[in-house]
Design an enzyme around this catalytic site. Structure first.
Site, PDB file in Angstrom:
ATOM      1  N   LYS A  18      87.494 120.669  40.035  1.00 17.07           N
ATOM      2  CA  LYS A  18      88.400 121.676  39.462  1.00 17.07           C
ATOM      3  C   LYS A  18      89.815 121.121  39.330  1.00 17.07           C
ATOM      4  CE  LYS A  18      87.995 124.819  42.636  1.00 17.07           C
ATOM      5  NZ  LYS A  18      87.200 124.038  43.595  1.00 17.07           N
ATOM      6  N   LEU A  20      90.907 117.992  39.021  1.00 12.82           N
ATOM      7  CA  LEU A  20      91.041 117.028  37.922  1.00 12.82           C
ATOM      8  C   LEU A  20      90.944 117.718  36.571  1.00 12.82           C
ATOM      9  CD1 LEU A  20      89.017 113.918  39.143  1.00 12.82           C
ATOM     10  CD2 LEU A  20      91.454 114.030  38.647  1.00 12.82           C
ATOM     11  N   ILE A 148      83.013 134.030  50.815  1.00  9.86           N
ATOM     12  CA  ILE A 148      83.661 135.298  51.181  1.00  9.86           C
ATOM     13  C   ILE A 148      85.186 135.141  51.250  1.00  9.86           C
ATOM     14  CG2 ILE A 148      83.461 134.926  53.698  1.00  9.86           C
ATOM     15  CD1 ILE A 148      82.822 137.955  53.888  1.00  9.86           C
ATOM     16  N   PRO A 190      71.569 126.516  38.255  1.00 14.40           N
ATOM     17  CA  PRO A 190      72.758 126.649  39.105  1.00 14.40           C
ATOM     18  C   PRO A 190      73.968 127.211  38.349  1.00 14.40           C
ATOM     19  CG  PRO A 190      71.671 124.558  39.535  1.00 14.40           C
ATOM     20  CD  PRO A 190      71.003 125.145  38.324  1.00 14.40           C
ATOM     21  N   LYS A 223      71.239 127.417  25.485  1.00 15.00           N
ATOM     22  CA  LYS A 223      70.631 128.174  26.577  1.00 15.00           C
ATOM     23  C   LYS A 223      71.697 128.668  27.556  1.00 15.00           C
ATOM     24  CE  LYS A 223      67.159 127.727  30.240  1.00 15.00           C
ATOM     25  NZ  LYS A 223      66.179 126.803  30.892  1.00 15.00           N
ATOM     26  N   CYS A 381     105.438 104.396  56.022  1.00 16.24           N
ATOM     27  CA  CYS A 381     105.613 105.353  57.119  1.00 16.24           C
ATOM     28  C   CYS A 381     105.246 104.690  58.455  1.00 16.24           C
ATOM     29  CB  CYS A 381     104.810 106.615  56.857  1.00 16.24           C
ATOM     30  SG  CYS A 381     105.307 108.017  57.893  1.00 16.24           S
ATOM     31  N   GLN A 385     106.775 101.335  60.939  1.00 17.43           N
ATOM     32  CA  GLN A 385     106.964 101.337  62.391  1.00 17.43           C
ATOM     33  C   GLN A 385     106.153 100.223  63.053  1.00 17.43           C
ATOM     34  OE1 GLN A 385     106.116 105.379  63.571  1.00 17.43           O
ATOM     35  NE2 GLN A 385     107.607 106.224  62.121  1.00 17.43           N
ATOM     36  N   GLU A 405     106.012 107.350  70.415  1.00 19.65           N
ATOM     37  CA  GLU A 405     104.872 108.207  70.090  1.00 19.65           C
ATOM     38  C   GLU A 405     103.664 107.861  70.958  1.00 19.65           C
ATOM     39  OE1 GLU A 405     102.068 109.536  66.266  1.00 19.65           O
ATOM     40  OE2 GLU A 405     103.640 108.031  65.992  1.00 19.65           O
ATOM     41  N   HIS A 507     107.157 107.976  51.676  1.00 15.85           N
ATOM     42  CA  HIS A 507     105.835 107.892  51.029  1.00 15.85           C
ATOM     43  C   HIS A 507     106.009 107.756  49.513  1.00 15.85           C
ATOM     44  CE1 HIS A 507     103.071 108.865  54.394  1.00 15.85           C
ATOM     45  NE2 HIS A 507     104.142 109.461  54.898  1.00 15.85           N
ATOM     46  N   GLU A 509     103.964 106.769  47.350  1.00 13.60           N
ATOM     47  CA  GLU A 509     102.749 107.092  46.591  1.00 13.60           C
ATOM     48  C   GLU A 509     102.779 108.494  46.006  1.00 13.60           C
ATOM     49  OE1 GLU A 509     101.510 107.913  50.987  1.00 13.60           O
ATOM     50  OE2 GLU A 509     102.966 106.701  49.862  1.00 13.60           O
TER      51      GLU A 509
END
Length: 539
Positions: A18, A20, A148, A190, A223, A381, A385, A405, A507, A509
């Protein structure tokens, strides 16, 4: 022009495409000169996907204004010129949170708060707010028809046609026509059942996008049209494509955009798909062969975790007219086996973002290999580090170099918690998120890539370069090539005596597109191509 709304739903199975389909339709409508905005409605209860594991949800895409969103927004931005925001993705959790907050304030004046009209009205309000200023708003409803969780969203979009008028709202249903190999047949049942589920709740699809691995014969389209109550030319086959950037052309060939503008009574020029044709031609027939890039990470068993990253590397290949082969390498496996044998055959090494200590030593080992062997390296990112830790340990002699971290006390914390994060206790939506400016030093790899000294990039992190170790690291040759001046945060690091070694805290990207590849990915793949050519000369 009054805003037109296109609602895209999916049936039969999840991951049917969906996102794309929505993004490709957005590209086609933009090519016709229309202003397009896009939105994703997610049925899960989480307020956003920011706290979800990549194995649960795949990549978390970040917008300029700091929203942590579904990865489909990455498709939307890559295929269109739309700059998306927090309004572009909302969840069941956000809707109920907003409605309950209004109830607590007394906004409903003592009335009984119900799914209809209160929840559905809130959904419609969010759709309308996001659509302001656009000619066309494309809205994708997450999940699969029959779930649902998505019923309130489907009821809200059902009401839209009554609210806005028949010519202002369009329903497109993406469905599956599976090929049963043992029977040698395509099956329409389907799709019939999926459309039946939609019609049960009052939505009659206007157009069906039928995903299949084989083309649909005319008798099968007839059909489907008969049993799903649509015109035959509104049954549009979407055959599996070798390259996702060929999908806009494929849908245009099947006249999807013609059908959409006709049904919505929009007059436009014919679409100009020249740039998309050029992209696909370079993907199919690259002039400079192939480069091999290793992605050393901890989520490699679910490559959707690195969706934008993989696409950005492909964009870098498009910019250099070469194919990019991605070798996903589990950093834990590197820890166990060692680097030798895993990275000998690659032309570039990339260490992406991530959270947690698992696999980090494998990343450090891979970075050391790239530095010593002069293989082009790109860290993003957490990759920055790890690069700083590797350099501190193996070049500066700080054998206990670490990140707070993973090691709360002791050692040399060359990476530490950001000052703004020290008082933060909640996890959701509290990282350093969204776009921040960065000043780049002239004469660096970063400057050569961007050809600018002031840029803006998107972030998603809590930990940063520790400025207490700045002098120690720079004296040994680490170049700090980018900084967020307002708070003196290091954004880019490089190594001077290396063909191409660069890492960034942000980031990049998230801002790369096939038609406009990101400068750093263009430069990284260019360096990998040069490294490959140099190896070939030596052999």
């Amino acid at each position: 022009m009054k805003t037109k709304f296109i609602f895209i739903t999916g049936g039969v199975v999840s991951s049917i495409g969906k996102g794309l389909a929505a993004a490709s339709l957005g590209a086609l409508l933009e090519a016709r000169g229309l202003r397009v905005t896009m939105q994703k409605l997610d049925p899960y209860i989480n307020v956003d996907p920011g706290t979800m594991s990549p194995f649960q949800h795949g990549e978390v895409f970040v917008t300029d204004d700091g929203a942590e969103t579904d990865l489909d927004l990455g498709h939307y931005e890559r295929y269109t010129s739309a700059i998306l925001s927090k309004k572009s993705n909302f969840t069941t959790g956000q809707v109920y949170f907003s409605v309950i907050s209004k109830e607590r304030r007394g906004d409903y004046l003592g009335g009984t708060v119900q799914v209809i009209p209160h929840i559905t009205d809130e959904i419609k309000l969010k759709i309308i707010e996001n659509a302001k200023g656009a000619d066309v708003a494309i809205v994708e409803v997450g999940g699969t028809v029959g779930d649902i969780e998505s019923l309130p969203f489907l009821e809200a979009i059902r009401q839209f046609r009554f609210d806005r008028g028949h010519g202002n709202a369009l329903y497109i249903h993406v469905t599956l026509v599976p090929y049963i190999r043992t029977a040698g047949e395509l099956k329409t049942k389907p799709t019939q059942h999926s459309v039946m589920e939609l019609r049960k709740i009052g939505i009659q699809p206007d157009i069906l996008l039928c995903r299949s691995e084989r083309d649909l014969p005319d008798d099968m389209k007839k059909k489907i049209a008969l049993f799903c109550n649509v015109a035959e030319n509104d049954v549009i086959p979407v055959v599996d494509s070798e390259h996702i950037y060929a999908v806009p052309q494929a849908l245009n060939k099947e006249h999807l955009d013609d059908q959409v503008v006709e049904k919505l009574n929009i007059w436009t020029k014919a679409p100009d798909l020249t740039h998309w044709q050029d992209v696909v031609e370079k993907l199919r027939h690259p002039s400079h062969g192939e480069v091999r890039i290793a992605i050393v990470g901890k989520y490699v068993n679910l490559t959707e975790s690195y969706k934008s990253l993989a696409e950005a590397l492909t964009h870098g290949g498009i910019a250099n007219d070469c194919r990019v082969y991605l070798k996903y390498l589990d950093s834990e496996k590197v820890e166990l086996d060692g680097v030798e044998g895993h990275l000998d055959d690659v032309d570039g090494i990339l260490v992406p973002g991530g959270f947690g200590e698992r696999g980090t030593e494998g990343k450090v080992m891979s970075i050391e290999f790239a530095r010593r062997k002069k293989i082009p390296f790109f860290g993003i990112c957490l990759g920055l580090q790890m690069a700083v830790i590797e350099y501190a340990r193996n070049v500066c002699g700080l054998k206990e170099a670490c990140s707070r971290e993973f090691r709360p006390e002791g050692g040399d914390p060359v990476i530490h918690l950001m000052e703004d994060q020290k008082a933060v206790s909640k996890k959701g939506g509290t990282m350093r998120l969204g776009a921040y400016p960065c000043s780049i030093t002239k004469g660096t790899l970063a400057h050569a890539a961007y050809n600018e000294t002031e840029i803006s990039e998107r972030h998603r992190h809590r930990y940063e370069f520790n400025n207490s170790y700045r002098n120690v690291l720079t004296k040994k040759g680490l170049v700090l090539s980018g900084v967020y001046k307002e708070k003196d945060l290091i954004e880019l690091v490089e190594i001077a005596d290396h063909p191409w070694f660069l890492a960034c805290q942000f980031h990049p990207e998230f801002k790369s597109k096939p038609l406009v590849p990101h400068p750093l990915f263009r430069a990284f793949i260019g360096a990998a191509l040069a490294h490959r050519n140099q190896k070939q000369v030596k052999t």
